[in-house]
Design a protein around this motif. Structure first.
Motif, mmCIF file in Angstrom:
data_model
loop_
_atom_site.group_PDB
_atom_site.id
_atom_site.type_symbol
_atom_site.label_atom_id
_atom_site.label_comp_id
_atom_site.label_asym_id
_atom_site.label_seq_id
_atom_site.Cartn_x
_atom_site.Cartn_y
_atom_site.Cartn_z
ATOM 1 N N MET A 1 34.016 39.723 -60.674
ATOM 2 C CA MET A 1 34.785 40.636 -59.630
ATOM 3 C C MET A 1 34.228 40.260 -58.523
ATOM 4 O O MET A 1 33.242 40.282 -58.280
ATOM 5 N N GLU A 2 35.110 39.830 -57.600
ATOM 6 C CA GLU A 2 34.500 39.633 -56.144
ATOM 7 C C GLU A 2 34.608 40.812 -55.176
ATOM 8 O O GLU A 2 33.737 41.085 -54.394
ATOM 9 N N TYR A 3 35.447 41.856 -55.394
ATOM 10 C CA TYR A 3 35.810 43.059 -54.564
ATOM 11 C C TYR A 3 36.110 44.184 -55.411
ATOM 12 O O TYR A 3 36.719 44.179 -56.420
ATOM 13 N N MET A 4 35.800 45.334 -54.886
ATOM 14 C CA MET A 4 36.223 46.457 -55.162
ATOM 15 C C MET A 4 36.440 47.492 -54.368
ATOM 16 O O MET A 4 35.821 47.650 -53.318
ATOM 17 N N LEU A 5 37.705 48.302 -54.608
ATOM 18 C CA LEU A 5 38.072 49.086 -53.534
ATOM 19 C C LEU A 5 38.222 50.622 -54.020
ATOM 20 O O LEU A 5 38.292 50.932 -55.033
ATOM 21 N N PHE A 6 37.277 51.307 -53.080
ATOM 22 C CA PHE A 6 37.213 52.759 -53.233
ATOM 23 C C PHE A 6 38.061 53.512 -51.966
ATOM 24 O O PHE A 6 37.834 53.220 -51.034
ATOM 25 N N ILE A 7 38.794 54.648 -52.633
ATOM 26 C CA ILE A 7 39.556 55.259 -52.011
ATOM 27 C C ILE A 7 39.139 56.599 -51.860
ATOM 28 O O ILE A 7 38.972 57.344 -52.868
ATOM 29 N N CYS A 8 38.489 57.047 -50.733
ATOM 30 C CA CYS A 8 37.866 58.199 -50.714
ATOM 31 C C CYS A 8 38.543 59.319 -49.629
ATOM 32 O O CYS A 8 39.155 58.895 -48.646
ATOM 33 N N THR A 9 38.408 60.714 -49.778
ATOM 34 C CA THR A 9 39.025 61.458 -48.623
ATOM 35 C C THR A 9 37.771 62.076 -48.082
ATOM 36 O O THR A 9 36.767 62.295 -48.584
ATOM 37 N N ASP A 10 38.106 62.683 -46.820
ATOM 38 C CA ASP A 10 36.733 63.043 -45.864
ATOM 39 C C ASP A 10 37.392 64.433 -45.197
ATOM 40 O O ASP A 10 38.411 64.407 -44.324
ATOM 41 N N PRO A 11 37.157 65.787 -46.005
ATOM 42 C CA PRO A 11 37.937 66.812 -45.457
ATOM 43 C C PRO A 11 37.502 67.138 -43.880
ATOM 44 O O PRO A 11 38.112 67.739 -43.024
ATOM 45 N N THR A 12 36.561 66.593 -43.418
ATOM 46 C CA THR A 12 35.857 66.772 -41.868
ATOM 47 C C THR A 12 36.439 65.527 -41.167
ATOM 48 O O THR A 12 35.876 65.754 -39.880
ATOM 49 N N ALA A 13 37.074 64.620 -41.510
ATOM 50 C CA ALA A 13 37.735 63.379 -40.807
ATOM 51 C C ALA A 13 38.708 63.932 -39.797
ATOM 52 O O ALA A 13 39.471 65.142 -40.080
ATOM 53 N N PRO A 14 38.781 63.384 -38.647
ATOM 54 C CA PRO A 14 39.799 63.756 -37.683
ATOM 55 C C PRO A 14 41.155 63.547 -38.070
ATOM 56 O O PRO A 14 41.441 62.734 -38.929
ATOM 57 N N ALA A 15 42.055 64.431 -37.659
ATOM 58 C CA ALA A 15 43.584 64.215 -38.098
ATOM 59 C C ALA A 15 44.129 62.680 -37.676
ATOM 60 O O ALA A 15 43.802 62.146 -36.813
ATOM 61 N N TYR A 16 45.073 62.373 -38.537
ATOM 62 C CA TYR A 16 45.693 61.097 -38.457
ATOM 63 C C TYR A 16 46.556 61.089 -37.294
ATOM 64 O O TYR A 16 47.411 62.164 -37.025
ATOM 65 N N VAL A 17 46.658 60.373 -36.357
ATOM 66 C CA VAL A 17 47.379 60.238 -35.165
ATOM 67 C C VAL A 17 48.183 59.035 -35.229
ATOM 68 O O VAL A 17 47.644 58.044 -35.135
ATOM 69 N N ALA A 18 49.634 58.738 -35.671
ATOM 70 C CA ALA A 18 50.349 57.886 -35.843
ATOM 71 C C ALA A 18 50.480 56.796 -34.652
ATOM 72 O O ALA A 18 50.408 55.571 -34.871
ATOM 73 N N ALA A 19 50.176 57.397 -33.375
ATOM 74 C CA ALA A 19 50.595 56.653 -32.381
ATOM 75 C C ALA A 19 49.154 55.548 -31.910
ATOM 76 O O ALA A 19 49.223 54.741 -31.329
ATOM 77 N N GLU A 20 48.155 55.999 -32.482
ATOM 78 C CA GLU A 20 46.766 55.032 -32.757
ATOM 79 C C GLU A 20 46.786 54.111 -33.828
ATOM 80 O O GLU A 20 45.623 53.675 -33.986
ATOM 81 N N ASP A 21 47.810 54.255 -34.829
ATOM 82 C CA ASP A 21 47.739 53.335 -35.826
ATOM 83 C C ASP A 21 47.638 51.861 -35.365
ATOM 84 O O ASP A 21 48.586 51.410 -34.936
ATOM 85 N N ASN A 22 46.685 51.123 -35.937
ATOM 86 C CA ASN A 22 46.639 49.816 -35.599
ATOM 87 C C ASN A 22 46.687 48.898 -36.934
ATOM 88 O O ASN A 22 46.060 47.698 -36.606
#
Length: 57
Positions: A1-22
């Motif tokens: 295996m070359e890579y492994m993807l972990f998807i986690c959530t952070d309840p303290t993260a700032p809110a998602y702002v679609a206008a800042e999505d890059n």
């Protein structure tokens, strides 16, 4: 295996702002660097460098 993807959530993260999505710019940069790999099902021997971001530019 070359890579492994972990998807986690952070309840303290700032809110998602679609206008800042890059994601399009990020995808273009990763494609230019040659780090994007797309797999065909579970057969990783057929993994090829290509990008789903090419059409978004």
């Amino acid at each position: 295996m070359e890579y492994m993807l972990f998807i986690c959530t952070d309840p303290t993260a700032p809110a998602y702002v679609a206008a800042e999505d890059n994601i399009v710019e990020w995808g273009a940069e990763m494609e230019a660097r040659g780090v994007i790999r797309m797999a065909t099902g579970c057969d990783l021997s057929k993994t090829q460098p290509r990008s789903r971001y090419a059409a978004a530019r």
